[in-house]
Design a protein around this motif. Structure first.
Motif, mmCIF file in Angstrom:
data_model
loop_
_atom_site.group_PDB
_atom_site.id
_atom_site.type_symbol
_atom_site.label_atom_id
_atom_site.label_comp_id
_atom_site.label_asym_id
_atom_site.label_seq_id
_atom_site.Cartn_x
_atom_site.Cartn_y
_atom_site.Cartn_z
ATOM 1 N N LEU A 189 96.403 55.848 16.419
ATOM 2 C CA LEU A 189 97.337 56.527 15.547
ATOM 3 C C LEU A 189 96.711 56.747 14.210
ATOM 4 O O LEU A 189 97.307 57.173 13.467
ATOM 5 N N PHE A 243 91.889 49.711 0.153
ATOM 6 C CA PHE A 243 91.147 48.072 -0.202
ATOM 7 C C PHE A 243 92.067 47.513 1.314
ATOM 8 O O PHE A 243 92.898 47.142 0.982
ATOM 9 N N ARG A 297 85.752 53.735 10.834
ATOM 10 C CA ARG A 297 85.572 55.058 11.542
ATOM 11 C C ARG A 297 86.104 56.457 10.635
ATOM 12 O O ARG A 297 85.496 57.626 11.094
HETATM 13 C C1 LIG Z 1 94.975 48.042 10.558
HETATM 14 C C2 LIG Z 1 95.981 48.963 11.534
HETATM 15 C C3 LIG Z 1 96.627 49.720 11.255
HETATM 16 C C4 LIG Z 1 94.907 49.652 12.646
HETATM 17 O O1 LIG Z 1 95.810 49.853 13.207
HETATM 18 P P1 LIG Z 1 94.293 50.521 15.302
HETATM 19 O O2 LIG Z 1 95.293 50.922 15.842
HETATM 20 O O3 LIG Z 1 93.530 48.624 14.830
HETATM 21 O O4 LIG Z 1 93.553 51.545 13.815
HETATM 22 P P2 LIG Z 1 93.326 53.043 14.682
HETATM 23 O O5 LIG Z 1 94.337 53.740 14.331
HETATM 24 O O6 LIG Z 1 92.084 53.180 14.227
HETATM 25 O O7 LIG Z 1 93.015 52.536 16.162
HETATM 26 C C5 LIG Z 1 91.675 52.354 16.716
HETATM 27 C C6 LIG Z 1 91.928 51.712 18.623
HETATM 28 O O8 LIG Z 1 92.165 52.782 18.677
HETATM 29 C C7 LIG Z 1 91.103 52.582 20.031
HETATM 30 N N1 LIG Z 1 91.661 53.977 20.597
HETATM 31 C C8 LIG Z 1 92.286 54.888 21.100
HETATM 32 N N2 LIG Z 1 92.245 55.562 21.486
HETATM 33 C C9 LIG Z 1 91.927 56.478 20.349
HETATM 34 C C10 LIG Z 1 91.690 57.971 19.611
HETATM 35 N N3 LIG Z 1 91.901 58.809 20.011
HETATM 36 N N4 LIG Z 1 91.086 57.856 19.064
HETATM 37 C C11 LIG Z 1 90.843 56.659 18.178
HETATM 38 N N5 LIG Z 1 90.979 55.250 18.492
HETATM 39 C C12 LIG Z 1 91.098 55.011 19.663
HETATM 40 C C13 LIG Z 1 90.105 52.199 19.672
HETATM 41 O O9 LIG Z 1 89.399 51.956 20.321
HETATM 42 C C14 LIG Z 1 90.744 51.062 18.394
HETATM 43 O O10 LIG Z 1 90.646 50.218 19.293
HETATM 44 P P3 LIG Z 1 89.629 48.536 19.010
HETATM 45 O O11 LIG Z 1 90.289 48.287 17.417
HETATM 46 O O12 LIG Z 1 90.336 48.143 20.449
HETATM 47 O O13 LIG Z 1 88.646 48.714 19.318
HETATM 48 C C15 LIG Z 1 97.202 48.069 12.465
HETATM 49 O O14 LIG Z 1 96.367 46.677 12.431
HETATM 50 C C16 LIG Z 1 98.487 47.495 11.525
HETATM 51 O O15 LIG Z 1 99.536 47.684 11.332
HETATM 52 N N6 LIG Z 1 98.220 45.815 11.556
HETATM 53 C C17 LIG Z 1 99.277 45.403 10.155
HETATM 54 C C18 LIG Z 1 99.163 46.089 8.763
HETATM 55 C C19 LIG Z 1 97.722 45.653 8.347
HETATM 56 O O16 LIG Z 1 97.183 44.941 7.978
HETATM 57 N N7 LIG Z 1 97.550 46.712 6.723
HETATM 58 C C20 LIG Z 1 96.277 47.327 6.580
HETATM 59 C C21 LIG Z 1 96.756 46.579 5.121
HETATM 60 S S1 LIG Z 1 95.835 46.491 4.297
#
Ligand SMILES: CC(C)(COP(=O)(O)OP(=O)(O)OC[C@H]1O[C@@H](n2cnc3c(N)ncnc32)[C@H](O)[C@@H]1OP(=O)(O)O)[C@@H](O)C(=O)NCCC(=O)NCCS
Length: 191
Positions: free
Chosen positions: A111, A135, A149
């Motif tokens: 998402l 960053f 990604r």
């Molecule tokens: C950073 C953050 C937004 C990442 O969220 P995320 O869900 O891992 O990111 P994505 O939307 O790219 O999703 C990728 C994951 O979904 C999975 N996935 C499932 N269906 C998917 C689809 N249709 N398309 C892409 N990925 C999919 C991927 O395999 C991946 O999982 P994995 O990490 O276990 O391999 C989240 O961890 C977050 O909010 N963290 C806290 C705040 C933060 O640190 N923000 C950044 C500060 S700079």
């Protein structure tokens, strides 16, 4: 400049903030797992102020850190969007940063990447930015995976120390990723 009210993706709406977002936003800002890579969790007041600043910036600039809503459930998931690079940071960029923060139940479904693609399209196509950067703390691998990604590029020579994080603190070292319009992997015909 306006020109953006809301943007839909397959599963999400990026939109202006609403009063009803504030409670779930405060919950995610108080969650230690969500806030692991930030210096501190936010109080309800700090969280409300963050949302108010983001909303005001969207009104002012036409782009910003949008509230993200899941179409199927209507749930508020967090924010994704564009933000001017704070001038205090020791980096040069020809455009804003793209950033994200989602509540834990919305991780692992793609998402954040889906919303970020829409945000980048708005930045490049609606606002004409030549470059968008991102960053995060060197330890925030999950966020860096989103950048990779999306097709963003990191030059380790551009890693930097965040000036407001104390020397020796685990969150001080940051990595910088850059992207140009032609780096968009999801766009037909892009390089
Ligand atoms: C950073 C953050 C937004 C990442 O969220 P995320 O869900 O891992 O990111 P994505 O939307 O790219 O999703 C990728 C994951 O979904 C999975 N996935 C499932 N269906 C998917 C689809 N249709 N398309 C892409 N990925 C999919 C991927 O395999 C991946 O999982 P994995 O990490 O276990 O391999 C989240 O961890 C977050 O909010 N963290 C806290 C705040 C933060 O640190 N923000 C950044 C500060 S700079």
């Amino acid at each position: 400049m306006t020109g953006f009210t809301e943007r839909r993706t397959a599963r999400l709406i990026l939109r202006q903030w609403r009063e009803s977002d504030l409670q779930p936003f405060a919950e995610l800002n108080a969650d230690p797992e969500v806030m692991e890579h930030f210096p501190a969790r936010l109080s309800r007041e700090q969280s409300d102020e963050f949302a108010a600043r983001a909303a005001a910036r969207i009104d002012d600039l036409g782009f910003g850190l949008w509230a993200v809503e899941v179409i199927e459930s209507g749930a508020f998931a967090g924010f994704v969007g564009l933000n001017p690079v704070p001038p205090i940071l020791p980096i040069q960029a020809a455009g804003p940063e793209v950033g994200w923060r989602l509540a834990r139940p919305f991780w692992g479904q793609g998402l954040a990447s889906e919303a970020a693609q829409a945000a980048l399209d708005v930045g490049f196509d609606t606002f004409g930015f030549e470059e968008i950067v991102s960053f995060t703390g060197a330890t925030n691998v999950r966020s860096q995976r989103v950048m990779q990604r999306l097709g963003m590029h990191r030059d380790p020579a551009e890693d930097f120390d965040h000036p407001v994080v104390a020397e020796g603190h685990r969150l001080r070292r940051h990595v910088l990723f850059r992207m140009r319009p032609t780096d968009r992997r999801w766009r037909a015909g892009s390089a």
